[in-house]
Design a protein around this motif. Structure first.
Motif, short mmCIF file in Angstrom:
data_model
loop_
_atom_site.label_atom_id
_atom_site.label_comp_id
_atom_site.label_asym_id
_atom_site.label_seq_id
_atom_site.Cartn_x
_atom_site.Cartn_y
_atom_site.Cartn_z
N LEU A 59 0.80 -1.22 0.00
CA LEU A 59 0.00 0.00 0.00
C LEU A 59 0.84 1.27 0.00
O LEU A 59 0.44 2.28 -0.59
CB LEU A 59 -0.92 0.01 1.22
N VAL A 60 1.98 1.25 0.68
CA VAL A 60 2.76 2.49 0.85
C VAL A 60 3.76 2.73 -0.26
O VAL A 60 4.36 3.80 -0.33
CB VAL A 60 3.46 2.53 2.23
N GLY A 61 3.97 1.75 -1.12
CA GLY A 61 4.84 1.96 -2.27
C GLY A 61 6.29 1.58 -2.01
O GLY A 61 6.63 0.99 -0.99
N LEU A 62 7.12 1.94 -2.95
CA LEU A 62 8.53 1.57 -2.91
C LEU A 62 9.28 2.19 -1.74
O LEU A 62 9.01 3.33 -1.35
CB LEU A 62 9.22 1.99 -4.22
N TYR A 63 10.23 1.45 -1.21
CA TYR A 63 11.10 1.93 -0.14
C TYR A 63 12.04 2.99 -0.70
O TYR A 63 12.66 2.81 -1.74
CB TYR A 63 11.89 0.74 0.42
N ILE A 64 12.14 4.10 0.01
CA ILE A 64 13.01 5.21 -0.41
C ILE A 64 14.21 5.38 0.52
O ILE A 64 15.30 5.65 0.08
CB ILE A 64 12.20 6.53 -0.49
N GLY A 65 14.00 5.21 1.81
CA GLY A 65 15.10 5.39 2.76
C GLY A 65 14.57 5.42 4.18
O GLY A 65 13.40 5.19 4.44
N LYS A 66 15.48 5.74 5.10
CA LYS A 66 15.13 5.77 6.53
C LYS A 66 15.74 7.01 7.17
O LYS A 66 16.75 7.52 6.71
CB LYS A 66 15.62 4.50 7.22
N GLU A 67 15.11 7.45 8.25
CA GLU A 67 15.61 8.56 9.05
C GLU A 67 15.40 8.20 10.52
O GLU A 67 14.31 7.77 10.90
CB GLU A 67 14.89 9.86 8.73
N LEU A 68 16.42 8.41 11.31
CA LEU A 68 16.32 8.12 12.74
C LEU A 68 15.36 9.12 13.39
O LEU A 68 15.51 10.32 13.22
CB LEU A 68 17.71 8.22 13.39
N ILE A 69 14.39 8.60 14.13
CA ILE A 69 13.47 9.45 14.89
C ILE A 69 14.02 9.66 16.29
O ILE A 69 14.15 10.79 16.75
CB ILE A 69 12.06 8.81 15.00
N VAL A 70 14.35 8.56 16.96
CA VAL A 70 14.82 8.66 18.33
C VAL A 70 15.64 7.42 18.68
O VAL A 70 15.43 6.35 18.11
CB VAL A 70 13.63 8.82 19.33
#
Length: 160
Positions: A89-100
């Motif tokens: 549903l959310v589509g292709l993986y683009i990347g990640k970012e650290l939240i906490v």
């Protein structure tokens, strides 16, 4: 007509300029502490996301849970199915970012990531435990509610 004694003002001006310069340069070079970087843990997480991107959810989940011999394979299958359904549903993986990142002790740490997909972000939260010498994945949480939490945090609650 009133005159200023420039000789008296000059030392104060220099001190003010030094303080201003120092505070600006300090603010530019100092950043908020990033938190505890736990090398073994971040290696597992980086490997997880590389596998997640290139080889899919199932392989990524299975590989990271190989660190924990007590994992229930039925639970893993359910988690993999949930993530795969959401990925559709959310589509292709683009990347990640650290939240906490949080450290309860030298033996229990948590890293939460905003995982960017083409249509919508999701969140992965990894909890690692080190019972003796090696880190093991202790918990892995996955949800698509990070945007709702952000929106909720902007509301004024408890105000008449």
């Amino acid at each position: 007509m009133q005159y200023f004694n420039l000789k008296a003002i000059k030392p104060v001006f220099v001190v003010v300029m030094i303080c201003t310069f120092y505070s600006r340069s300090y603010a530019q070079t100092q950043s908020a502490p990033a938190g505890p970087v736990v090398t073994g843990v971040t290696t597992y997480i980086d490997k997880f996301f590389k596998t997640y991107e290139k080889e899919g959810t199932s392989k990524a989940i299975i590989n990271i849970f190989k660190t924990n011999p007590l994992v229930d394979s039925t639970s893993l299958r359910g988690l993999i199915a949930k993530i795969d359904t959401t990925r559709g549903l959310v589509g292709l993986y683009i990347g990640k970012e650290l939240i906490v990142q949080r450290k309860a002790s030298n033996s229990l740490v948590l890293y939460s990531y905003l995982v960017k997909h083409q249509n919508q972000p999701v969140r992965f939260t990894f909890m690692f435990y080190k019972p003796k010498n090696e880190w093991v994945i202790y918990r892995l949480y996955f949800d698509d509610q990070v945007d709702n939490e952000l929106e909720e945090s902007a509301k004024i609650n408890g105000k008449p």
